[in-house]
Design a protein around this motif. Structure first.
Motif, PDB file in Angstrom:
ATOM      1  N   LEU A   1      -8.888   6.042   8.706  1.00 22.58           N
ATOM      2  CA  LEU A   1      -9.089   5.709   7.296  1.00 22.58           C
ATOM      3  C   LEU A   1      -7.750   5.425   6.621  1.00 22.58           C
ATOM      4  CD1 LEU A   1     -11.215   5.375   5.095  1.00 22.58           C
ATOM      5  CD2 LEU A   1     -10.617   7.638   4.318  1.00 22.58           C
ATOM      6  N   ARG A   2      -6.782   6.278   6.890  1.00 21.48           N
ATOM      7  CA  ARG A   2      -5.461   6.075   6.298  1.00 21.48           C
ATOM      8  C   ARG A   2      -4.913   4.715   6.681  1.00 21.48           C
ATOM      9  NH1 ARG A   2      -1.656  10.331   8.453  1.00 21.48           N
ATOM     10  NH2 ARG A   2      -3.078  12.061   8.326  1.00 21.48           N
TER      11      ARG A   2
ATOM     12  N   ALA B   1       0.827  -1.197   0.000  1.00 20.41           N
ATOM     13  CA  ALA B   1       0.000   0.000   0.000  1.00 20.41           C
ATOM     14  C   ALA B   1       0.868   1.257   0.000  1.00 20.41           C
ATOM     15  CB  ALA B   1      -0.911   0.006   1.223  1.00 20.41           C
TER      16      ALA B   1
ATOM     17  N   SER C   1      -4.125   0.769  -3.579  1.00 16.99           N
ATOM     18  CA  SER C   1      -3.245  -0.316  -3.151  1.00 16.99           C
ATOM     19  C   SER C   1      -3.736  -1.645  -3.736  1.00 16.99           C
ATOM     20  CB  SER C   1      -3.153  -0.392  -1.632  1.00 16.99           C
ATOM     21  OG  SER C   1      -4.411  -0.609  -1.067  1.00 16.99           O
TER      22      SER C   1
ATOM     23  N   ASN D   1       0.495  11.562   4.817  1.00 16.81           N
ATOM     24  CA  ASN D   1       1.728  11.477   5.600  1.00 16.81           C
ATOM     25  C   ASN D   1       2.877  10.838   4.825  1.00 16.81           C
ATOM     26  OD1 ASN D   1       0.086   9.151   5.712  1.00 16.81           O
ATOM     27  ND2 ASN D   1       1.502   8.296   7.199  1.00 16.81           N
TER      28      ASN D   1
ATOM     29  N   GLU E   1      -5.608  16.303   3.843  1.00 19.34           N
ATOM     30  CA  GLU E   1      -5.964  14.914   3.558  1.00 19.34           C
ATOM     31  C   GLU E   1      -6.538  14.760   2.159  1.00 19.34           C
ATOM     32  OE1 GLU E   1      -5.302  12.524   5.603  1.00 19.34           O
ATOM     33  OE2 GLU E   1      -4.678  13.779   7.275  1.00 19.34           O
TER      34      GLU E   1
ATOM     35  N   ILE F   1     -15.731  10.196   9.350  1.00 19.16           N
ATOM     36  CA  ILE F   1     -14.461   9.972   8.672  1.00 19.16           C
ATOM     37  C   ILE F   1     -14.355  10.842   7.419  1.00 19.16           C
ATOM     38  CG2 ILE F   1     -13.174   8.322   7.298  1.00 19.16           C
ATOM     39  CD1 ILE F   1     -13.698   6.260   9.263  1.00 19.16           C
TER      40      ILE F   1
ATOM     41  N   ILE G   1     -11.966  14.138   6.639  1.00 21.47           N
ATOM     42  CA  ILE G   1     -10.959  14.156   5.591  1.00 21.47           C
ATOM     43  C   ILE G   1     -11.114  15.387   4.717  1.00 21.47           C
ATOM     44  CG2 ILE G   1     -10.324  12.982   3.460  1.00 21.47           C
ATOM     45  CD1 ILE G   1     -10.351  10.476   5.067  1.00 21.47           C
TER      46      ILE G   1
ATOM     47  N   PRO H   1      -9.224  10.713  10.243  1.00 19.99           N
ATOM     48  CA  PRO H   1      -8.396  10.512   9.045  1.00 19.99           C
ATOM     49  C   PRO H   1      -7.326   9.461   9.273  1.00 19.99           C
ATOM     50  CG  PRO H   1      -8.498  12.845   9.636  1.00 19.99           C
ATOM     51  CD  PRO H   1      -9.118  12.083  10.750  1.00 19.99           C
ATOM     52  N   ILE H   2      -6.847   9.376  10.502  1.00 17.52           N
ATOM     53  CA  ILE H   2      -5.806   8.378  10.790  1.00 17.52           C
ATOM     54  C   ILE H   2      -6.377   6.974  10.662  1.00 17.52           C
ATOM     55  CG2 ILE H   2      -4.368   7.475  12.645  1.00 17.52           C
ATOM     56  CD1 ILE H   2      -3.615  10.227  13.318  1.00 17.52           C
TER      57      ILE H   2
ATOM     58  N   ASP I   1       5.500  13.618  10.564  1.00 16.61           N
ATOM     59  CA  ASP I   1       5.101  12.296  11.029  1.00 16.61           C
ATOM     60  C   ASP I   1       3.629  12.023  10.788  1.00 16.61           C
ATOM     61  OD1 ASP I   1       4.012  14.076  12.731  1.00 16.61           O
ATOM     62  OD2 ASP I   1       5.001  13.351  14.540  1.00 16.61           O
TER      63      ASP I   1
ATOM     64  N   ARG J   1      10.981   9.289   3.591  1.00 15.18           N
ATOM     65  CA  ARG J   1      10.564   9.196   4.983  1.00 15.18           C
ATOM     66  C   ARG J   1      11.560   9.861   5.907  1.00 15.18           C
ATOM     67  NH1 ARG J   1       6.515   5.457   5.242  1.00 15.18           N
ATOM     68  NH2 ARG J   1       6.824   4.601   7.286  1.00 15.18           N
TER      69      ARG J   1
ATOM     70  N   ASN K   1       3.241   3.093   8.872  1.00 20.10           N
ATOM     71  CA  ASN K   1       2.930   4.212   7.996  1.00 20.10           C
ATOM     72  C   ASN K   1       3.292   5.553   8.617  1.00 20.10           C
ATOM     73  OD1 ASN K   1       2.071   4.967   5.524  1.00 20.10           O
ATOM     74  ND2 ASN K   1      -0.087   5.023   6.039  1.00 20.10           N
ATOM     75  N   LEU K   2       3.102   5.682   9.912  1.00 15.47           N
ATOM     76  CA  LEU K   2       3.413   6.950  10.567  1.00 15.47           C
ATOM     77  C   LEU K   2       4.753   6.882  11.307  1.00 15.47           C
ATOM     78  CD1 LEU K   2      -0.035   8.041  12.023  1.00 15.47           C
ATOM     79  CD2 LEU K   2       1.027   8.664   9.890  1.00 15.47           C
TER      80      LEU K   2
ATOM     81  N   LEU L   1      -6.507   2.087   7.516  1.00 12.60           N
ATOM     82  CA  LEU L   1      -7.237   0.998   6.870  1.00 12.60           C
ATOM     83  C   LEU L   1      -6.830   0.872   5.415  1.00 12.60           C
ATOM     84  CD1 LEU L   1     -10.789   1.448   8.328  1.00 12.60           C
ATOM     85  CD2 LEU L   1      -9.321  -0.525   8.580  1.00 12.60           C
ATOM     86  N   LEU L   2      -6.782   2.004   4.733  1.00 13.69           N
ATOM     87  CA  LEU L   2      -6.437   1.961   3.316  1.00 13.69           C
ATOM     88  C   LEU L   2      -5.037   1.416   3.130  1.00 13.69           C
ATOM     89  CD1 LEU L   2      -7.971   5.254   1.915  1.00 13.69           C
ATOM     90  CD2 LEU L   2      -8.814   2.927   1.707  1.00 13.69           C
TER      91      LEU L   2
ATOM     92  N   ARG M   1      11.984  11.640   8.571  1.00 10.86           N
ATOM     93  CA  ARG M   1      11.012  12.036   9.574  1.00 10.86           C
ATOM     94  C   ARG M   1      11.650  12.848  10.692  1.00 10.86           C
ATOM     95  NH1 ARG M   1       6.504   8.403   8.593  1.00 10.86           N
ATOM     96  NH2 ARG M   1       6.246   8.847   6.403  1.00 10.86           N
TER      97      ARG M   1
END
Lengths: 330, 389, 630
Positions: free
Chosen positions: A284-285, A37, C485, C76, C294, A268, A272, A281-282, C258, C239, A88-89, A287-288, C241
Motif C-alpha cells: 500500500l505504501r 509523493a 500526494s 518509513n 502504520e 492490506i 495496516i 503495508p509495504i 529503513d 533519511r 521510498n525505502l 502504491l500511495l 538511514r
C-alpha cells in the motif's frame, strides 16, 4: 494432461508480459510520482519539503522520461533478474521482499488454514441441519463478519483487548522479540499477537465459504441419488461426505487458487491497522507513494501468483470432477 | 445420476412455455403462484421481506421521515449520546398519559478534555409531535415540505434519538437519508456483475474449447491485476469536474466490471460438469437452442449458488465505498451513505467515546441478513424437492 | 503560558549563559551501564571521553540513570521524530522559550559587523561516538563538500548555500556568507542546523568522489542515482538511514531506519558532551525504542495502554484528547501542554495565480475575498471543532509575538452574511442559478473546488462547516477528500483552485517562514507563481507580481540583509503592513494550546514548550535531561 499444462504455462508467460505493461501503466496513472509523493508525506507530517531535491532526484531516476522508456528500462532489468530499487525505502526491492515474504506467508497460511478449517465444517453442518439454531447462529455470525469492515473489526478487537487487559496488541511481536531469533519465547509471543489478524481475516472470509458451501450442498442433498443411497441404508456421514460435499465444493475449488496472491495483499487494511510486519503495508505504501519499482514488482508477483493459482484451481477441478476433465479437453 | 430428476426438471421448465399443459400440480396455479405459496410458509423470509420493504420505504420517503435536516450542524451538541426516550408522562393531576418525549441535556464544555459532557435533565422534557412544522426540505427535489413525521416544538430544542456526530448532526436523520444511496447504487452494481458473470461464464462453460480458453484467459488477466492499484488508476483517470457522486457511480460500475469474473468462473465450472448430464443431452437432441438449454435447463440447476453469491456480494458493494474511502476514492461528505457514516466511526475516539456512531453498522448487518434470508426463502420455494424435508 | 516568547536576539550576549564546568574537572559521574566497559578497558574514563569543558545544563530535577524511552515512528519517512527527539544537536541551539540562541556544540561564537562572517569556537577534546576527535574539519567538510555540492539532493539549509567554511585551527570554524544574513544564527539553531555537525568526515567522505574515487560507482552499483543520494541516505539529516554513522548526539542509533526494522532502537553515547549541575554525564536514559506503526490509531492505543513514555508526534489533535484524558489513570501517564507556534487552525487560500481567467480575476478581487471572509461563522467552527477554544483570527503573527498587529489579525473576521451578500452583489455577482449559487460573468457557477488530505481530520471538519456557511452567500465550496500526494501534485503544478493548510509562522518563525505573509515559499499556495520571484527567479513558471507585491518582496529581501536587529524588525513590520492591505488569504481561528503524553515515571517533562517545525519540539529542551524514575 501434460500437453494441457504445457500450453497453459506458455500462455502464462505471454500474459505475464502483458500484465507487466498494464501494471506499470496503472501505477503511473495517478498524477505525480514517487518524489512528489515523498514531499507530500513530509509536508503532512509537518515537515517542509527540501525544495530543489525534488527536481534533481526526478532527473536522476529518469522520472521525466516518457512512460514507455521507463517501462522498457524496467522490463530489461527484470529480465536479467534485477527487480530495481525502492526510492521510498532506500533498499533494493529484492531485499525488501525477501525480508518480509516469510512472515507474510506464515500469517496468511495460518489465517487461511484456520478459515477453511472452521468454515467448511460449519458450511456442511448448516446445510445438513438447515434452519437449526446452529445454522442460524452461523449465518448471523458469518454475515456480521462480512458486514463489518475488517478495518473496524481489527480496531474494535484491539480496543476491547485494551479495555479488558490494559495492553495494546500491536504487530506480531513485542518489542523485545521483534528483532530476536526464533525461540520458544518468541513463538509464544508470536501466538499471543497473531490471533487477532487470524480472527479478523477468518471472520471476514468465513461467510462466503459457509454460504456457498451450504447453498450448493442443499442443491445436492435432495437429489434422487442421495435419497436412493439413504434409502439403501448408507451411513449418513459417509453418504454426505462421499458425493454431495464433493460436488458442492466445486465452486469453492474454482476460485481457491486465487488465495495465492492474498499472501501479499489479502488484508492490506487489516495489516495496516494492526501494524503487521508483512508485505501488505509495504504494497500500500509503495502504491500511495508511487514507488514504481517496488509496487511494480509486488503487483507483478501477485499477478503471477494469480495465474499460477488459476492453473492450480483448474487442475484441482479436473481432479475433483472427472466430467470437467472431458469438458476441458474438447 | 438419476434419469428421474432430469425429467422432472425439464417438465417444470417447460411448464411456462406450454400453457395448456395437461397436468399442473393443482389445476389453476401458475408456477409463480406456486412459488409464492411455498415462500409464504417460510416465516423468516416473510419477515425479511417486510424488513426490506420497510427499509426501501424509508429510503423513498426520507424527506418526510427524517426528523432533522441531515446536514444541520449543531454547535452545542457535538457527540451527543442518544436521548432517553419515554412514551408516558405524568400529567397535571398525577396520572399517566401517553405523551412521548425525550429528556433534554444539560451541556457542559470540558475545556481540559476538549469535549462536551451531556447530563440528561429530568425536568427538561422535550415532547415529540406528529407532523409538526419544522425545517424546510425539498421533497424529491420537486416541492418544498416543512412538516415531517415526528419532530419537536421550538427552535431551541433538539431531537437526537440516535445521538449526534462530531459536528452535532442528527445520526438518525443521516441514517434515513443514507439508506437511499446504499440501497440503490450498490445493488445496481451487483445486478450488472451477476448478469455478466452468468452469461459469460455460461458461454464459456457451455461451448468449451477455444471460446472457453479465450474467456478464461481474459478472466485470469483481469483477476491478476490487484484491485487496489486498479481503483487508484481509474480514480485518477476520472474527470476532475465530476461530482463525488458521479465519481462513485463510475467506480461502482468499474467494480462490477471486475466483480463478474469470480461468478463467471464458478458458472463455467458447473457448466462443464453439467453439460454431459443426460437431461442436457436430451434437451439438445430434442432440438432445443443453445440459449434455451442454458437458460431453462442448466442455470436452474444452481440457482442456489447464484442467490448465495448475490447476497454475499451485497455487503461487499456496500463496504466497497468504505474501502475506497480509505484510499480517498469513495463517497464522501456531503453525500450521505451508510458506508460514509460507518467510516466516521472508524477511529478510537468514536469507539471509546461515541459508540452510537456504530449504529450504521447494525443497519448494514440487518439489511444483509434480511436479503440473505429472503434469498434462502426464494431458493427453498423454487426448489421442487424442498418439500421432501 | 508562562514564558514570554519574544524576538530572537542576534547577540553574543547570550554567551553569558554558556556556563562551562571547570569546577567539576575530575568529578564526573557516568551511567552504571558504562562501568563494566570502562573497567574492562574498552572505554576510557568519563573525563577523557568528554570535552575539556562539557556543556553544563541545569536540570529542573537531577535524574537517575537507566531505563528506556519508548515512542513510535509512523511509516518509513518519519525521520522528523528522530530529528526532534534524539538528534537535535546543532552548533547553537534555541532557548527553551524560543527567545534566543545559546551555545550547544559550539562553545561560543563571534559575528562581524555586517553579519557576513560567523566564527564558531568548538570544544577542546570533543569526540564522536566512536571515540575519534570532532574537529572543525568535520564542519568544513559538511558545508563545503556536501551541502554546497549541487549533486547532494538531501536537505541543504538555505542559509548555507553559497557559504564557504574554513578551519584556521581544529577548534575554530569560520563561515563566510556571500550576503549579510541577519537571521543566520537562528537558521543554524533551527531544525536544519544539525546538518553541519552531522557528518563525520572520516566516515562520510567514503561516499564523496573527491575523497573516494569509487564513490560514484559504489552508489550506482547499489541502485542509487549517484554519490549524492548515497551521501543523503548515509549522512543526511533527512533519511538518515545508516545506523553506523558516528554521532555527537546523546544516543547512538542501533539499527537502520529503513521501514522494515522495528523497533528502531538507540543506546547511550558514552562520549556525549553534556553534564548536569552535579557533574553527571548525560543522558540519563540508557536506551530509546521507537516502534514503527502504520496507522495513527495505533499510537493512540499504545499511548492509552501506557506503552509510550513521551511523545506528541501524530497524536496531538483535538479528536484524541478526550480519549487520552479518560485513560490517564489506567495507562499511568499524564497530558502535558505545548504552545502551538501556528497562528491559525486553517488558512484557506484561493489561488491568485489560477490558470482559468474567470476565476483568477475573481480570486484576485480583494472585495471577493473580504466577502468570503465575512461569510464564515468562525465562532461556530471554534465551538464545534475546538470545544470553544480559540478566537477568530486571520493569517497574522500570534498575540504573543512582537509583531502582533491587531488589525491584521482581526480584520474581516466578524460573521456578517448580509454584508457579504451585499459585497458580492456589489462586485456584480448578482446572477444566480437554480441552486442559488452565484454565477461568474461568463455564466459558470462559482463552485470552488478544494482538495484536502484524508489523514488530517480537522481541515475536513472546518471546510465542511465553511461550505455550509458559504452556501448562504451563494458560493459553492466543493470539498473533496483526496490522497495527499494527489493534493500536493495539484498544488505543486499550480492546478489547485484553492488550498488549505495550518498557519505556520506565528511565533519565532514569523520572519523565517513567512509563507502566508507574502509569496515566498513552496507552501505559499495562494500565489506560487509570484513566489518564484523569491525562491527561484529563473524558473519558467515565474510571473511578475503586481507592484505592491513586488515592493513587499523587496522589503523582505532588505530585511534579511539588515544587520541591525531594530532595522530588521522595522522592515518586517512594513512587510506585514502590505500583507494587511493585500489580504491574500482567509484565516479561521487561533489554535488552542496543544499537548503530548508522558508516562508518570518520566522526569523533567517540558511543560508549555513551543511547538513548530523549525523549532523542533521537544529537542531544544535537551532531551538528554529526561529520566525515568525506577
Amino acid at each position: 494432461m501434460l500437453q494441457f499444462i504445457a500450453n497453459r504455462i506458455l500462455t502464462m508467460i505471454g500474459m505475464t508480459l502483458m500484465l507487466s505493461f498494464v501494471c506499470f501503466f496503472i501505477i503511473q496513472l495517478p498524477p505525480g510520482d514517487v518524489i512528489s509523493a515523498y514531499a507530500a508525506e513530509l509536508a503532512a507530517a509537518g515537515d517542509s519539503s527540501g525544495g530543489q531535491m525534488e527536481e534533481m532526484l526526478r532527473e536522476r531516476y529518469g522520472l521525466n522520461q516518457p512512460f514507455v522508456v521507463q517501462y522498457l528500462k524496467w522490463l530489461r532489468n527484470l529480465l536479467v533478474g534485477d527487480l530495481g530499487y525502492s526510492f521510498n525505502l532506500s533498499k533494493p526491492v529484492s531485499e525488501i521482499i525477501e525480508s518480509r515474504i516469510g512472515i507474510s506467508l506464515l500469517v496468511e497460511m495460518l489465517a487461511i488454514t484456520v478459515l477453511w478449517a472452521i468454515a467448511v465444517p460449519i458450511g456442511i453442518y448448516s446445510a445438513v441441519r438447515r434452519y437449526s439454531v446452529g445454522d442460524m447462529f452461523a449465518t448471523v455470525f458469518g454475515f456480521i463478519g462480512l458486514a463489518v469492515p475488517n478495518f473496524l473489526l481489527a480496531l474494535l478487537i484491539m480496543y476491547l483487548v485494551y479495555v479488558f487487559t490494559g495492553t495494546a496488541v500491536e504487530g506480531l511481536f513485542s518489542a523485545e522479540y521483534a528483532n530476536a531469533r526464533w525461540s520458544l519465547g518468541r513463538i509464544l509471543d508470536f501466538l499471543s499477537h497473531v490471533w487477532i489478524p487470524v480472527v479478523v481475516i477468518a471472520t471476514g472470509g468465513a461467510a462466503p465459504i459457509i454460504r456457498v458451501l451450504r447453498a450448493n450442498l442443499l442443491d445436492e442433498l435432495n437429489k434422487p441419488y442421495v435419497v436412493t443411497a439413504r434409502a439403501k441404508g448408507m451411513k449418513e456421514s459417509r453418504l454426505i461426505m462421499r458425493y454431495p460435499v464433493r460436488v458442492a465444493m466445486i465452486p469453492l475449488v474454482a476460485t481457491v487458487g486465487w488465495v495465492l496472491p492474498t499472501i501479499i495483499s489479502s488484508s492490506i487494511v487489516t495489516a495496516i491497522v494492526l501494524n503487521l510486519p508483512t508485505l501488505s503495508p509495504i504494497l500500500l505504501r509503495s502504491l500511495l507513494s508511487q514507488d514504481m519499482h517496488l509496487a511494480g514488482a509486488l503487483i507483478l508477483f501477485m499477478g503471477i501468483l494469480t495465474l499460477v493459482g488459476t492453473l492450480v484451481s483448474d487442475l484441482l477441478l479436473a481432479w475433483i470432477d472427472p466430467r470437467i476433465r472431458t469438458g476441458m479437453a474438447t | 445420476m438419476s434419469r428421474d430428476q432430469d425429467m422432472t426438471r425439464t417438465d417444470t421448465a417447460d411448464f411456462e412455455f406450454a400453457p395448456p399443459a395437461p397436468v399442473a400440480v393443482s389445476g389453476t396455479e401458475t408456477q409463480a403462484q406456486l412459488i409464492w405459496r411455498a415462500f409464504r410458509r417460510h416465516k423468516l423470509a416473510m419477515v425479511s421481506l417486510v424488513v426490506l420493504g420497510l427499509l426501501y420505504f424509508v429510503a423513498l420517503f426520507a424527506e418526510v421521515l427524517a426528523p432533522n435536516d441531515p446536514h444541520e450542524v449543531n454547535a452545542r451538541y457535538t457527540y451527543a449520546p442518544p436521548q432517553e426516550f419515554r412514551l408516558f408522562d405524568r400529567d397535571e393531576d398525577g396520572g399517566w398519559a401517553f405523551r412521548p418525549h425525550v429528556l433534554g441535556y444539560k451541556v457542559e464544555v470540558d475545556q481540559v478534555a476538549l469535549r462536551r459532557s451531556f447530563v440528561p435533565d429530568p425536568d427538561k422534557k422535550i415532547y415529540i409531535h406528529l407532523f409538526p412544522r419544522t425545517h424546510e426540505t425539498r421533497m424529491w427535489g420537486l416541492f418544498t415540505i416543512d412538516r415531517h413525521l415526528i419532530g419537536v416544538d421550538g427552535r431551541r430544542e433538539v431531537l437526537f434519538l440516535m445521538g449526534s456526530d462530531r459536528l452535532g448532526r442528527d445520526l438518525l436523520s443521516r441514517l434515513i437519508y443514507g439508506a437511499r444511496i446504499t440501497l440503490s447504487i450498490g445493488l445496481a452494481g451487483i445486478v450488472i456483475s451477476l448478469l455478466m458473470g452468468v452469461i459469460i461464464g455460461g458461454v464459456s462453460g457451455y461451448y468449451g474449447g477455444l471460446v472457453d480458453n479465450v474467456i478464461q484467459r481474459i478472466i485470469e488477466f483481469i483477476r491478476s491485476i490487484p484491485p487496489i492499484p486498479l481503483w487508484m488508476g481509474f480514480a485518477a483517470a476520472l474527470p476532475r469536474d465530476w461530482s463525488a457522486l458521479q465519481n462513485y457511480f463510475a467506480i461502482t460500475l468499474i467494480l462490477s466490471l471486475i466483480g463478474w469474473t469470480e461468478l463467471a468462473r464458478v458458472v463455467r465450472s458447473r457448466f462443464l460438469s453439467l453439460k454431459s448430464e443426460d437431461y442436457v443431452s436430451a434437451a439438445r437432441l430434442d432440438g432445443a437452442g443453445d440459449f434455451r438449454i442454458i437458460w431453462r435447463h442448466m442455470l436452474p440447476a444452481f440457482t442456489s449458488h447464484i442467490i448465495a453469491t448475490a447476497t454475499l456480494a451485497i455487503p461487499g458493494m456496500i463496504l466497497a465505498e468504505t474501502a475506497l474511502s480509505f484510499l480517498g476514492l469513495g463517497l464522501q461528505s456531503p453525500v450521505i451513505s451508510w458506508g460514509v457514516l460507518l467510516q466516521e466511526a472508524q477511529n478510537l475516539r468514536a469507539l471509546a467515546d461515541a459508540p452510537w456512531l456504530l449504529f450504521p453498522g447494525a443497519f448494514i448487518v440487518v439489511t444483509i441478513l434480511a436479503m440473505n434470508f429472503l434469498g434462502d426463502g426464494l431458493r427453498d420455494a423454487a426448489d421442487p424437492y424442498g418439500d421432501t424435508q | 503560558m508562562t514564558r514570554h516568547v519574544g524576538r530572537l536576539c542576534l547577540s553574543t550576549a547570550v554567551l553569558a549563559l554558556a556556563a562551562g564546568a571547570p569546577a567539576l574537572a575530575n568529578g564526573y559521574t557516568q551511567a552504571p551501564m558504562l562501568d563494566a566497559r570502562v573497567d574492562a578497558g574498552e572505554l576510557p574514563p568519563a573525563e577523557e571521553r568528554m570535552p575539556a569543558e562539557p556543556l553544563q545544563l541545569e536540570a529542573p530535577e537531577v535524574g537517575t540513570y537507566g531505563g528506556t524511552w519508548r515512542s513510535t515512528l509512523k511509516g518509513n519517512n518519519d525521520e522528523g521524530w528522530i530529528r526532534r527527539s534524539a538528534n537535535y544537536e546543532p552548533l547553537v541551539s534555541y532557548t527553551f522559550g524560543w527567545d534566543g540562541v545559546v551555545p550547544n556544540i559550539a562553545q561560543s561564537w563571534d559575528v562581524n559587523e555586517d553579519a557576513t562572517r560567523f566564527t564558531f569556537h568548538l570544544r577542546e577534546g570533543h569526540k564522536w561516538s566512536d571515540g575519534t576527535p570532532f574537529t572543525a574539519e568535520d564542519v568544513v567538510f559538511a558545508i563545503n563538500d556536501v551541502i554546497n555540492s549541487d549533486s547532494f539532493p538531501g536537505e541543504r539549509p538555505p542559509a548555507l548555500l553559497g557559504a564557504t567554511a574554513s578551519a584556521p585551527d581544529a577548534q575554530t570554524v569560520v563561515i563566510d556568507l556571500p550576503v549579510p544574513h541577519s537571521l543566520f544564527l537562528e537558521q543554524m539553531a533551527s531544525v536544519a542546523g544539525p546538518q553541519v555537525v552531522h557528518m563525520q568526515k572520516a566516515f562520510c567522505s567514503q561516499f564523496h568522489p573527491d575523497y573516494n574515487p569509487d564513490a560514484e560507482k559504489n552508489a550506482t552499483d547499489a541502485g542509487l542515482s549517484g554519490w549524492g543520494e548515497a551521501m543523503m541516505l548515509n549522512c543526511g539529516v533527512r533519511r538518515n538511514r545508516n545506523a553506523e554513522r558516528p554521532t555527537l548526539a546523546a544516543w547512538i542509533q542501533q539499527v537502520d531506519y529503513d521501514g522494515i526494522n522495528t523497533p528502531v532502537s538507540f543506546a547511550r553515547n558514552p562520549y556525549y558532551f553534556k553534564v548536569d549541575q552535579d557533574g553527571n554525564q548525560l543522558p540519563y536514559i540508557d536506551t530509546l525504542s521507537m516502534t514503527q506503526v502504520e496507522d495513527a490509531n495505533s499510537i493512540v492505543l499504545m499511548g492509552i495502554a501506557g506503552e509510550i513514555d513521551f511523545t506528541n508526534r501524530h497524536i496531538d489533535n483535538v479528536a484524541n484528547k478526550p480519549v487520552f484524558f479518560d485513560n490517564q489513570k489506567k495507562g499511568d501517564y499524564k497530558i502535558y501542554d505545548t504552545i502551538v507556534a501556528d497562528m491559525n487552525t486553517a488558512i484557506i487560500q484561493l489561488n491568485l495565480n489560477y490558470d482559468d481567467d474567470g476565476f483568477r480575476e475573481l480570486f484576485q478581487n480583494k472585495d471577493f475575498r473580504i466577502a468570503l471572509s465575512h461569510g464564515i461563522d468562525r465562532q461556530e467552527i471554534i465551538d464545534v471543532v475546538y470545544a470553544g477554544l480559540g478566537e477568530p483570527y486571520q493569517a497574522a503573527p500570534r498575540p504573543e509575538s512582537p509583531f502582533y498587529d491587531e488589525e491584521l489579525a482581526k480584520q474581516y473576521t466578524e460573521w456578517d452574511p448580509d454584508l457579504a451578500n451585499r459585497m458580492l452583489d456589489g462586485i456584480g455577482l448578482t446572477e444566480r442559478n437554480g441552486d442559488g449559487i452565484r454565477l461568474l460573468p461568463d455564466g459558470r457557477p462559482i463552485s470552488i473546488r478544494i482538495d484536502t488530505t484524508t489523514d488530517l481530520g480537522t481541515y475536513l471538519d472546518i471546510l465542511e462547516l465553511v461550505a455550509l456557511h458559504w452556501e448562504e452567500i451563494g458560493i459553492d465550496l466543493d470539498v473533496r477528500k483526496a490522497e495527499r500526494s494527489y493534493v500536493y501534485e495539484q498544488k505543486d503544478n499550480n492546478r489547485h483552485m484553492a488550498h488549505v493548510w495550518k498557519g505556520d509562522g506565528g511565533l519565532g518563525d514569523a520572519m523565517l517562514d513567512s509563507r502566508y505573509y507574502l509569496p515566498m515559499h513552496d507552501e505559499s499556495a495562494f500565489a506560487l507563481r509570484w513566489a518564484m520571484n523569491w525562491k527561484d527567479p529563473n524558473n519558467a513558471t515565474r510571473q511578475d507580481p503586481p507592484e505592491e507585491v513586488a515592493r513587499q518582496l523587496d522589503l523582505y529581501k532588505k530585511m534579511y540583509e539588515a544587520a541591525d536587529p531594530a532595522e530588521r524588525d522595522e522592515l518586517f513590520r512594513q512587510v506585514l503592513e502590505i500583507t494587511r492591505d493585500q489580504f491574500y488569504t482567509i484565516g479561521v481561528s487561533l489554535p488552542p494550546s496543544s499537548y503530548g503524553i508522558a508516562s508518570n515515571a518520566m522526569g523533567n517533562i517540558p511543560e508549555n514548550q513551543p511547538h513548530a517545525w523549525i523549532y523542533p519540539n521537544p529537542g531544544p529542551m535537551n532531551t538528554s535531561l529526561l529520566f525515568k524514575r525506577q
